[in-house]
Design an enzyme around this catalytic site. Structure first.
Site, short mmCIF file in Angstrom:
data_model
loop_
_atom_site.label_atom_id
_atom_site.label_comp_id
_atom_site.label_asym_id
_atom_site.label_seq_id
_atom_site.Cartn_x
_atom_site.Cartn_y
_atom_site.Cartn_z
N HIS A 61 0.84 -1.20 0.00
CA HIS A 61 0.00 0.00 0.00
C HIS A 61 0.87 1.25 0.00
O HIS A 61 1.98 1.25 0.56
CB HIS A 61 -0.94 0.01 1.21
N ASP A 93 -0.78 4.30 0.80
CA ASP A 93 -1.40 5.26 1.71
C ASP A 93 -0.67 5.22 3.06
O ASP A 93 -0.08 4.20 3.44
CB ASP A 93 -2.89 4.99 1.88
N ASP A 134 6.55 2.15 6.75
CA ASP A 134 5.26 1.50 6.50
C ASP A 134 4.48 2.24 5.42
O ASP A 134 3.72 3.14 5.70
CB ASP A 134 4.47 1.49 7.82
N GLU A 188 -5.13 0.85 2.91
CA GLU A 188 -4.78 -0.16 3.91
C GLU A 188 -4.84 0.42 5.31
O GLU A 188 -5.24 -0.26 6.25
CB GLU A 188 -3.38 -0.71 3.64
N GLU A 189 -4.47 1.69 5.44
CA GLU A 189 -4.44 2.32 6.75
C GLU A 189 -5.82 2.81 7.19
O GLU A 189 -5.99 3.22 8.34
CB GLU A 189 -3.46 3.50 6.76
N GLU A 237 4.68 -5.78 4.10
CA GLU A 237 4.57 -5.06 5.37
C GLU A 237 5.86 -5.20 6.18
O GLU A 237 6.56 -6.22 6.10
CB GLU A 237 3.41 -5.63 6.20
N HIS A 272 4.45 4.73 11.87
CA HIS A 272 3.40 5.57 12.44
C HIS A 272 3.93 6.60 13.45
O HIS A 272 3.15 7.36 14.01
CB HIS A 272 2.29 4.74 13.10
#
Length: 379
Positions: free
Chosen positions: A68, A70, A101, A134-135, A163, A352
């Site tokens: 992903h 996003d 990520d 995905e997030e 991931e 994150h």
């Protein structure tokens, strides 16, 4: 050669906070199209998704990558010491939202796929499925890509999700499954009244406290062959009441469960409802229960796919990765219904976080791992 570090930087500079595409998928579509991949968009519900294939459609040996572009919001920008979308490099470390990520992994498997099909065209197909959801709720991301593939007759034989899987060092862990995840919300309704006259009210708080205690102290299991013990966490209890002389009419609470393969979302839902009904009867209150199952637990049993990935990781890093099912959920929970799936990616310590970052050398190493996986798969 396709430079995965430069591609990572270009992707980080795309402000693709869910569900914004931010130019990330457009960039990848250009790179892949120029390399001879057939590219299709599987956009749905305001979410951008990219499907790309090199080789014969429907080939029985179709290796897939999933990832992903996003990212989560940056939070307090003033807390960052580097521009969140700047891809600034300091002492061999690249900073930016999505560095860990998982824009680095997307860049690494894109670069590996482009160079591999150019230098050693395989007898088979290489497929990339990349989502922008995905997030977020993940309803119109990888699910939409899989729906698109089903509708047009596309299929992956196996899939690797990029991931971040390594806790501290490259190569130490890969994922062969994931725990299931679900959340339950409870609303206990009694009768409001004056705290000096509790007999004239029916306080919902004791009922909620009893329910939360029973749920939190119950041992769901002791783990299984490939999974740790399931966990239940109380994540919220709230009346919205700031007055100390008022017994509130309602109280709300929530729990989150991460469960292994000894349970299903349905079996745990039945248990939660039974506990809520028991408390409702004991305290003569009404308990409304709402449950959302985010994903079931799954396992890709150790075998050819996990061995393929583990051998490539060990060859490039010197570490034999632990086969793990730890952590939260990922889009592998959707892909497992399509084909065998495992996960391997970067060290995820800063994902994150403020000043999310990645070691530049690890991006190059990850490309080498993915390239070896492709070479071994098609050998």
């Amino acid at each position: 050669m396709t430079d995965p570090v430069r591609l990572t930087a270009d992707l980080i500079r795309c402000p693709s906070v869910t569900p914004a595409e931010g130019g990330a998928l457009e960039l990848l579509e250009t790179v892949l199209s120029e390399a001879g991949f057939e590219c299709f968009r599987a956009d749905r519900g305001g979410v951008s998704n990219l499907f790309a294939r090199w080789g014969q459609k429907g080939h029985p040996r179709s290796f897939g990558f999933n990832g992903h572009t996003d990212v989560v919001p940056i939070g307090d920008e003033t807390a960052w010491t580097a521009p969140p979308f700047g891809a600034e490099i300091r002492k061999g470390v690249m900073f930016g939202r999505g560095a860990s990520d998982m824009k680095s992994a997307v860049a690494a498997f894109t670069a590996a796929a482009v160079d591999f099909v150019r230098d050693a065209p395989p007898d088979g197909a290489v497929i990339l499925t990349i989502t922008g959801d995905e997030e977020g709720d993940a309803l119109d991301g990888t699910i939409a890509l899989l729906d698109y593939m089903e509708n047009v007759g596309e299929r992956m034989s196996v899939c690797l999700v990029g991931e971040p899987t390594c806790p501290n060092a490259m190569g130490e862990m890969m994922k062969i499954g994931r725990r299931g995840s679900m959340t339950a919300w409870f609303t206990v309704t009694g009768v409001q009244g004056h705290s000096a006259y509790p007999h004239r009210a029916n306080n919902p708080l004791p009922a909620m406290v009893r329910l939360m205690d029973r749920l939190a102290t119950h041992q769901l299991d002791q783990g299984s062959d490939h999974f740790d013990a399931s966990t239940l966490a109380v994540v919220n209890v709230d009346t919205g009441n700031s007055a100390t002389n008022v017994i509130p009419a309602k109280c709300q609470g929530a729990v989150n469960i991460r469960f292994n393969d000894l349970h299903s979302g349905a079996s745990l839902s039945e248990w939660l409802n039974a506990q809520a009904n028991r408390v409702a009867e004991e305290f003569d209150v009404d308990v409304d229960t709402q449950i959302k199952i985010s994903g079931e637990s799954f396992l890709t049993p150790p075998g050819p796919l996990s061995e393929l990935v583990a051998n490539a990781v060990e060859a490039e890093t010197g570490n034999k990765p632990e086969l793990s099912t730890s952590g939260g959920t990922s889009d592998a929970r959707f892909i497992k219904d399509h084909c065998p799936v495992v996960e391997f990616g970067l060290v995820g310590r800063t994902m994150h976080q403020v000043d999310e970052c990645v070691e530049v050398a690890q991006i190059e190493q990850l490309k080498a791992i993915y390239t070896r996986i492709l070479a071994d798969y098609f050998a």
